[in-house]
Design a protein around this motif. Sequence first.
Motif, PDB file in Angstrom:
ATOM      1  N   VAL A 184       8.693 -54.779 -11.490  1.00  0.00           N
ATOM      2  CA  VAL A 184       9.887 -55.191 -12.416  1.00  0.00           C
ATOM      3  C   VAL A 184      10.765 -55.711 -10.414  1.00  0.00           C
ATOM      4  O   VAL A 184      11.830 -55.245 -10.136  1.00  0.00           O
ATOM      5  CB  VAL A 184      11.362 -54.382 -12.446  1.00  0.00           C
ATOM      6  CG1 VAL A 184      11.859 -55.403 -13.727  1.00  0.00           C
ATOM      7  CG2 VAL A 184       9.920 -53.906 -13.343  1.00  0.00           C
ATOM      8  N   ARG A 242       3.924 -50.181 -25.313  1.00  0.00           N
ATOM      9  CA  ARG A 242       5.583 -50.320 -24.893  1.00  0.00           C
ATOM     10  C   ARG A 242       5.696 -50.635 -23.336  1.00  0.00           C
ATOM     11  O   ARG A 242       6.083 -52.181 -22.910  1.00  0.00           O
ATOM     12  CB  ARG A 242       6.299 -49.321 -25.307  1.00  0.00           C
ATOM     13  CG  ARG A 242       6.361 -49.143 -26.293  1.00  0.00           C
ATOM     14  CD  ARG A 242       7.217 -47.967 -27.174  1.00  0.00           C
ATOM     15  NE  ARG A 242       8.733 -47.242 -26.321  1.00  0.00           N
ATOM     16  CZ  ARG A 242       9.490 -46.739 -26.208  1.00  0.00           C
ATOM     17  NH1 ARG A 242       9.006 -45.346 -26.589  1.00  0.00           N
ATOM     18  NH2 ARG A 242      10.945 -47.185 -25.661  1.00  0.00           N
ATOM     19  N   ARG A 297       3.665 -53.685 -23.043  1.00  0.00           N
ATOM     20  CA  ARG A 297       4.658 -55.052 -23.356  1.00  0.00           C
ATOM     21  C   ARG A 297       5.344 -55.582 -22.045  1.00  0.00           C
ATOM     22  O   ARG A 297       6.165 -56.643 -21.758  1.00  0.00           O
ATOM     23  CB  ARG A 297       5.524 -54.557 -23.968  1.00  0.00           C
ATOM     24  CG  ARG A 297       6.757 -55.561 -24.704  1.00  0.00           C
ATOM     25  CD  ARG A 297       5.910 -56.737 -25.370  1.00  0.00           C
ATOM     26  NE  ARG A 297       7.139 -57.548 -26.287  1.00  0.00           N
ATOM     27  CZ  ARG A 297       6.995 -59.224 -26.524  1.00  0.00           C
ATOM     28  NH1 ARG A 297       6.233 -59.168 -27.210  1.00  0.00           N
ATOM     29  NH2 ARG A 297       8.027 -59.321 -26.896  1.00  0.00           N
ATOM     30  N   VAL A 298       6.104 -54.427 -21.472  1.00  0.00           N
ATOM     31  CA  VAL A 298       7.283 -54.806 -20.017  1.00  0.00           C
ATOM     32  C   VAL A 298       6.453 -55.569 -19.081  1.00  0.00           C
ATOM     33  O   VAL A 298       6.764 -55.855 -18.763  1.00  0.00           O
ATOM     34  CB  VAL A 298       7.557 -53.674 -19.928  1.00  0.00           C
ATOM     35  CG1 VAL A 298       8.662 -53.703 -18.644  1.00  0.00           C
ATOM     36  CG2 VAL A 298       8.760 -52.734 -20.253  1.00  0.00           C
ATOM     37  N   ALA A 338      11.086 -59.081 -22.283  1.00  0.00           N
ATOM     38  CA  ALA A 338      11.037 -57.321 -21.954  1.00  0.00           C
ATOM     39  C   ALA A 338      11.290 -57.022 -20.512  1.00  0.00           C
ATOM     40  O   ALA A 338      11.827 -55.983 -20.769  1.00  0.00           O
ATOM     41  CB  ALA A 338      10.017 -56.932 -22.995  1.00  0.00           C
ATOM     42  N   GLU A 339      10.759 -57.287 -20.002  1.00  0.00           N
ATOM     43  CA  GLU A 339      10.758 -57.171 -18.546  1.00  0.00           C
ATOM     44  C   GLU A 339      12.514 -57.307 -18.222  1.00  0.00           C
ATOM     45  O   GLU A 339      13.139 -56.849 -17.427  1.00  0.00           O
ATOM     46  CB  GLU A 339      10.196 -58.022 -17.449  1.00  0.00           C
ATOM     47  CG  GLU A 339       9.566 -57.860 -15.890  1.00  0.00           C
ATOM     48  CD  GLU A 339       9.252 -58.169 -15.344  1.00  0.00           C
ATOM     49  OE1 GLU A 339       8.752 -57.372 -14.020  1.00  0.00           O
ATOM     50  OE2 GLU A 339       8.562 -59.313 -15.846  1.00  0.00           O
ATOM     51  N   ASP A 366      14.781 -56.988 -20.124  1.00  0.00           N
ATOM     52  CA  ASP A 366      15.521 -56.749 -21.086  1.00  0.00           C
ATOM     53  C   ASP A 366      15.822 -55.469 -20.097  1.00  0.00           C
ATOM     54  O   ASP A 366      17.214 -54.431 -19.609  1.00  0.00           O
ATOM     55  CB  ASP A 366      14.860 -56.290 -22.053  1.00  0.00           C
ATOM     56  CG  ASP A 366      16.429 -55.519 -22.930  1.00  0.00           C
ATOM     57  OD1 ASP A 366      17.083 -56.362 -23.001  1.00  0.00           O
ATOM     58  OD2 ASP A 366      15.502 -54.551 -23.590  1.00  0.00           O
ATOM     59  N   LEU A 367      14.798 -54.691 -19.278  1.00  0.00           N
ATOM     60  CA  LEU A 367      14.954 -53.534 -18.743  1.00  0.00           C
ATOM     61  C   LEU A 367      15.792 -53.762 -17.165  1.00  0.00           C
ATOM     62  O   LEU A 367      16.299 -53.399 -16.961  1.00  0.00           O
ATOM     63  CB  LEU A 367      13.453 -53.250 -18.366  1.00  0.00           C
ATOM     64  CG  LEU A 367      13.076 -51.640 -17.695  1.00  0.00           C
ATOM     65  CD1 LEU A 367      11.907 -51.496 -17.974  1.00  0.00           C
ATOM     66  CD2 LEU A 367      13.555 -52.409 -15.938  1.00  0.00           C
TER      67      LEU A 367
END
Length: 408
Positions: A86, A384, A387-388, A394-395, A397-398
């Motif tokens: 990420v 889940r 998804r990230v 989604a990535e 948001d993390l």
Amino acid sequence: MRTTVGIIGAGPAGLVLARLLHNAGIDAVVLESRDRAYVEQRQRAGILEQGTVDVLRAAGAAERMDREGLRHDGIELRFDRRRHRVDFPSLTGGKSVMVYAQTEVCKDLVALRLKEGGPLLFEAEALAVEDADTEHPRVRFRRQGREDVLECDYVVGCDGFWGVSRKAIPAGLSRVHERTYPFAWLGILADVAPSHDELVYARHDRGFALLSMRPPVTRHHPSKEVASLSIDSYVSRLYLQVPAGTEAQSWADEEIWDELERRFETADDWRLHRGPITQKSVTPMRSFVHEPMRYGRLFLAGDAAHIVPPTGAKGLNLAVGDVVTFARALVHRRETGSAELLDAYSQTCLRRIWQAERFSYDMTTLLHRDPAATSFDDRLQLARLERVAGHRAAETDLAEAYTGFPLD
């Protein structure tokens, strides 16, 4: 003894607050029940959000952090023998985090306080906060075998979950929200270079694992050939999910390394570095929030008001957010005469705290295996994570949550 702000506790929250107030020209006294050596040695979190880094820099407390800390621009997620990085800056508009242990933050702030700031009283045990609902609250404390009183205009309780500050709020006004998890973290410090240059969060059928690190320690040795020789001593910090109630010494060193190797396993040629384990500890996992965070002229900050599981690296950063909010509100009161921001302290802090609680819960349930998990739960976790790894929203948001929620 009298002061404007009485601060109970010389952890990161109390020390950052003392620095902010000193820079604003507001007098404060810090009471700490432990001695200086204990404060500067207790091991805690090591990840500073972008906002926390910015606060320390603006406060003139970041010289050593900027020299020795490790800027990290991402983390790696591992699951199903796969690796996914990420990248924080590309997802957050340039944000990053800093690996710099709470121990070192406290050392820096203690040194500054003793050199430039006001009173910092070690081995001064706060016994009670009295008259919190009046304009003149006071802290009864014991030092060198004698009881004394600190008269204040405001009291900020930075004395942790077991401190006296929260007890001063009447039970009828308190609302407690908490969750206890059926697992814990077995943490180790090891004298070995980290096996990866960023943190690795691993989800495995046998349980969660985390690969972290501390900045290398530089030592200088006299030599006849050169004036000094710098040697970097690398330290790795690693964690294993274990059942709640586990005793740290029940795990042999080789057992720990073998289990870490299993949980970090990948489909490529990545390898785990092993080395001498110098410290073992077990951290219980819980979520806790006390509302309200203010009663009269008593304000709670940090662990006195909230606890998060360590998966999201939010504890220290939330504490800094609390005291920044208080300091800004007090300066606003001095400059405008308005108590509006002080009155809104609890509500302002709780908005950020509940987002951090949400994120920490999400990360914990995303990566840890519940002892009662079914095959459905396992597949849901993998979905889940996929998804990230596969969807930028989604990535993002993390990444935004990990690097920190706004302090305003």
